[in-house]
Design a protein around this motif. Structure first.
Motif, PDB file in Angstrom:
ATOM      1  N   ALA A   1      -9.743 -10.160  19.328  1.00 38.25           N
ATOM      2  CA  ALA A   1      -8.513  -9.720  19.996  1.00 38.25           C
ATOM      3  C   ALA A   1      -7.875  -8.616  19.162  1.00 38.25           C
ATOM      4  N   ASP A   2      -7.576  -7.490  19.809  1.00 39.38           N
ATOM      5  CA  ASP A   2      -7.019  -6.369  19.042  1.00 39.38           C
ATOM      6  C   ASP A   2      -6.290  -5.430  20.004  1.00 39.38           C
ATOM      7  N   VAL A   3      -5.312  -4.697  19.501  1.00 38.38           N
ATOM      8  CA  VAL A   3      -4.630  -3.678  20.332  1.00 38.38           C
ATOM      9  C   VAL A   3      -5.461  -2.422  20.493  1.00 38.38           C
TER      10      VAL A   3
ATOM     11  N   ASN B   1      -5.270 -16.038  12.837  1.00 36.49           N
ATOM     12  CA  ASN B   1      -4.155 -15.113  13.043  1.00 36.49           C
ATOM     13  C   ASN B   1      -4.225 -14.041  11.964  1.00 36.49           C
ATOM     14  N   ASN B   2      -5.045 -13.018  12.226  1.00 39.56           N
ATOM     15  CA  ASN B   2      -5.315 -12.029  11.186  1.00 39.56           C
ATOM     16  C   ASN B   2      -4.585 -10.703  11.393  1.00 39.56           C
ATOM     17  N   ALA B   3      -4.199 -10.376  12.641  1.00 37.36           N
ATOM     18  CA  ALA B   3      -3.605  -9.056  12.916  1.00 37.36           C
ATOM     19  C   ALA B   3      -2.398  -8.816  12.016  1.00 37.36           C
TER      20      ALA B   3
ATOM     21  N   PRO C   1       9.370  -5.259   4.598  1.00 35.94           N
ATOM     22  CA  PRO C   1       9.088  -6.099   5.776  1.00 35.94           C
ATOM     23  C   PRO C   1       7.750  -6.813   5.664  1.00 35.94           C
ATOM     24  N   TYR C   2       6.779  -6.170   5.019  1.00 40.96           N
ATOM     25  CA  TYR C   2       5.459  -6.795   4.864  1.00 40.96           C
ATOM     26  C   TYR C   2       5.570  -8.060   4.005  1.00 40.96           C
ATOM     27  N   SER C   3       6.187  -7.925   2.812  1.00 43.75           N
ATOM     28  CA  SER C   3       6.324  -9.085   1.919  1.00 43.75           C
ATOM     29  C   SER C   3       7.105 -10.207   2.588  1.00 43.75           C
TER      30      SER C   3
ATOM     31  N   SER D   1      -5.761  -7.242  -3.137  1.00 35.60           N
ATOM     32  CA  SER D   1      -6.125  -5.938  -2.560  1.00 35.60           C
ATOM     33  C   SER D   1      -7.579  -5.965  -2.092  1.00 35.60           C
ATOM     34  N   ILE D   2      -7.759  -5.735  -0.791  1.00 39.15           N
ATOM     35  CA  ILE D   2      -9.084  -5.797  -0.177  1.00 39.15           C
ATOM     36  C   ILE D   2      -9.400  -4.429   0.430  1.00 39.15           C
ATOM     37  N   MET D   3     -10.646  -3.998   0.290  1.00 42.78           N
ATOM     38  CA  MET D   3     -11.068  -2.656   0.717  1.00 42.78           C
ATOM     39  C   MET D   3     -11.144  -2.548   2.248  1.00 42.78           C
ATOM     40  N   THR D   4     -10.035  -2.119   2.866  1.00 42.17           N
ATOM     41  CA  THR D   4     -10.007  -1.893   4.323  1.00 42.17           C
ATOM     42  C   THR D   4      -9.164  -0.645   4.589  1.00 42.17           C
ATOM     43  N   ASP D   5      -9.026  -0.293   5.882  1.00 45.03           N
ATOM     44  CA  ASP D   5      -8.172   0.849   6.257  1.00 45.03           C
ATOM     45  C   ASP D   5      -6.739   0.668   5.776  1.00 45.03           C
TER      46      ASP D   5
HETATM   47  P1  NAD Z   1      -6.732  -3.250   8.999  1.00 42.48           P
HETATM   48  O1  NAD Z   1      -5.608  -2.292   9.235  1.00 42.48           O
HETATM   49  O2  NAD Z   1      -8.025  -2.765   8.498  1.00 42.48           O
HETATM   50  O3  NAD Z   1      -6.999  -4.105  10.328  1.00 42.48           O
HETATM   51  C1  NAD Z   1      -5.943  -4.664  11.071  1.00 42.48           C
HETATM   52  C2  NAD Z   1      -6.367  -4.802  12.514  1.00 42.48           C
HETATM   53  O4  NAD Z   1      -5.267  -5.383  13.236  1.00 42.48           O
HETATM   54  C3  NAD Z   1      -6.679  -3.458  13.188  1.00 42.48           C
HETATM   55  O5  NAD Z   1      -7.892  -3.533  13.895  1.00 42.48           O
HETATM   56  C4  NAD Z   1      -5.497  -3.249  14.133  1.00 42.48           C
HETATM   57  O6  NAD Z   1      -5.825  -2.506  15.314  1.00 42.48           O
HETATM   58  C5  NAD Z   1      -5.125  -4.683  14.457  1.00 42.48           C
HETATM   59  N1  NAD Z   1      -3.740  -4.822  14.929  1.00 42.48           N
HETATM   60  C6  NAD Z   1      -2.636  -4.193  14.472  1.00 42.48           C
HETATM   61  N2  NAD Z   1      -1.559  -4.569  15.183  1.00 42.48           N
HETATM   62  C7  NAD Z   1      -1.990  -5.462  16.106  1.00 42.48           C
HETATM   63  C8  NAD Z   1      -1.351  -6.193  17.121  1.00 42.48           C
HETATM   64  N3  NAD Z   1      -0.041  -6.069  17.361  1.00 42.48           N
HETATM   65  N4  NAD Z   1      -2.103  -7.026  17.891  1.00 42.48           N
HETATM   66  C9  NAD Z   1      -3.442  -7.139  17.694  1.00 42.48           C
HETATM   67  N5  NAD Z   1      -4.111  -6.446  16.741  1.00 42.48           N
HETATM   68  C10 NAD Z   1      -3.380  -5.627  15.951  1.00 42.48           C
HETATM   69  O7  NAD Z   1      -6.104  -4.340   8.001  1.00 42.48           O
HETATM   70  P2  NAD Z   1      -6.830  -5.445   7.114  1.00 42.48           P
HETATM   71  O8  NAD Z   1      -6.740  -5.004   5.712  1.00 42.48           O
HETATM   72  O9  NAD Z   1      -8.116  -5.845   7.687  1.00 42.48           O
HETATM   73  O10 NAD Z   1      -5.763  -6.626   7.291  1.00 42.48           O
HETATM   74  C11 NAD Z   1      -6.025  -7.804   8.021  1.00 42.48           C
HETATM   75  C12 NAD Z   1      -5.019  -8.852   7.604  1.00 42.48           C
HETATM   76  O11 NAD Z   1      -5.174  -9.130   6.216  1.00 42.48           O
HETATM   77  C13 NAD Z   1      -3.557  -8.453   7.807  1.00 42.48           C
HETATM   78  O12 NAD Z   1      -2.798  -9.553   8.233  1.00 42.48           O
HETATM   79  C14 NAD Z   1      -3.146  -8.041   6.423  1.00 42.48           C
HETATM   80  O13 NAD Z   1      -1.761  -8.146   6.216  1.00 42.48           O
HETATM   81  C15 NAD Z   1      -3.925  -9.008   5.569  1.00 42.48           C
HETATM   82  N6  NAD Z   1      -4.092  -8.575   4.186  1.00 42.48           N
HETATM   83  C16 NAD Z   1      -4.806  -7.456   3.888  1.00 42.48           C
HETATM   84  C17 NAD Z   1      -4.921  -7.065   2.555  1.00 42.48           C
HETATM   85  C18 NAD Z   1      -5.704  -5.838   2.124  1.00 42.48           C
HETATM   86  O14 NAD Z   1      -5.632  -5.486   0.934  1.00 42.48           O
HETATM   87  N7  NAD Z   1      -6.437  -5.179   2.992  1.00 42.48           N
HETATM   88  C19 NAD Z   1      -4.305  -7.833   1.553  1.00 42.48           C
HETATM   89  C20 NAD Z   1      -3.598  -8.964   1.911  1.00 42.48           C
HETATM   90  C21 NAD Z   1      -3.499  -9.337   3.238  1.00 42.48           C
END
Ligand code: NAD
Length: 252
Positions: free
Chosen positions: A35-37, A87-89, A157-159, A190-194
């Motif tokens: 599920a994604d936007v 619940n990852n979004a 807001p994130y924290s 910190s995880i390697m993502t966008d």
């Molecule tokens: P990401 O930006 O790579 O991916 C997030 C995804 O969520 C994207 O595909 C985006 O389109 C989707 N999204 C955004 N808003 C949405 C909505 N309203 N409804 C449905 N989908 C939506 O980010 P990520 O790093 O993969 O993060 C995933 C989760 O892990 C998040 O909750 C983030 O806070 C958490 N997190 C990430 C890190 C990190 O370092 N990357 C660290 C701690 C926590």
């Protein structure tokens, strides 16, 4: 296989950590709804992951109640059940406290915290009904962050949203325990993502993170997916209300 035949919804799974969780769930023989936007990335993810098993992309903004309602109904329609919700979004917005706008505050809280509540409640109602009819209880995994406990000045807001996710996780766990439904959270460092793209393009920011990460590296999405598999599976049958931090030993 710990997730053999289970049906899972993973929100925000078109990329990053959510995609890695969907991929790992499929390898564990679960059926997965992404599920994604983001429709373009969602469709591409579905196409890419179809080689691993049964997977469908469904468009949903987790911050919108109607979208979440439709998502849950469509997932049940497609696979007949929901056993697991991740619940990852999540989104970020960088701004100093004095400059932070109300709309940006609301936008982040709406996706990260309210979205977790909306999807959690909609799926939990299905799971409770299933248990009441003699079915097996499911498991919910919320995505928190190490920033739920270590505040960052320019990510307020994130924290705040992730601190809320931790408390919501505990409250959901208490509320759903009588049905055998477990609710836990993962708190990545910190995880390697966008989401970390600004850090990748800024060596000073990267060094700042590494200097307070004793393992000396940024984490991989697959390292978070492994925890999601464990928490979602019966291997974690006596764990509920917890947040598992995977942060390389992160210091404040
Ligand atoms: P990401 O930006 O790579 O991916 C997030 C995804 O969520 C994207 O595909 C985006 O389109 C989707 N999204 C955004 N808003 C949405 C909505 N309203 N409804 C449905 N989908 C939506 O980010 P990520 O790093 O993969 O993060 C995933 C989760 O892990 C998040 O909750 C983030 O806070 C958490 N997190 C990430 C890190 C990190 O370092 N990357 C660290 C701690 C926590």
């Amino acid at each position: 296989m710990p997730l053999d035949g289970k049906v899972a919804i993973v929100t925000g799974a078109a990329g990053g950590i959510g995609y890695a969780i969907a991929e790992r769930f499929l390898r564990e023989k679960a059926k997965v709804v992404i599920a994604d936007v983001d429709t373009e990335k969602g469709a591409a993810a579905e196409k890419d992951l179809a080689r691993l098993g049964e997977v469908q992309y469904m468009k949903a903004d987790v911050g919108r109640r109607l979208d979440v309602h439709n998502l849950v109904a469509a997932a049940i329609d497609a696979y007949g059940d929901i056993d697991i919700l991740v619940n990852n979004a999540g989104i970020v917005h960088g701004a100093d406290f004095l400059d932070l706008g109300e709309e940006d505050f609301d936008r982040v809280l709406n996706v990260n915290l309210k979205g977790t509540f909306l999807a959690g409640q909609a799926v939990a109602r299905h799971m409770v009904e299933k248990v009441s009819n003699g079915g097996t209880p499911g498991s919910i995994v919320n995505m928190s962050s190490i920033n739920a406990v270590f505040a960052i000045a320019n990510q307020i807001p994130y924290s705040v949203s992730k601190g809320g996710v931790n408390q919501l996780t505990k409250a959901m766990a208490l509320s759903l325990a009588p049905y055998g439904i477990r609710v836990n959270a993962i708190g990545p460092g910190s995880i390697m993502t966008d989401m970390l793209s600004s850090v990748n393009s800024d060596p000073a920011a990267r060094n700042r993170i590494l200097s307070r990460t004793p393992l000396g590296r940024i984490g991989e999405p697959a390292e978070i997916a492994a925890i999601a598999v464990f928490l979602a599976s019966d291997e974690a049958s006596y764990i509920t209300g917890q947040t598992v931090y995977a942060d390389g030993g992160r210091l404040p």
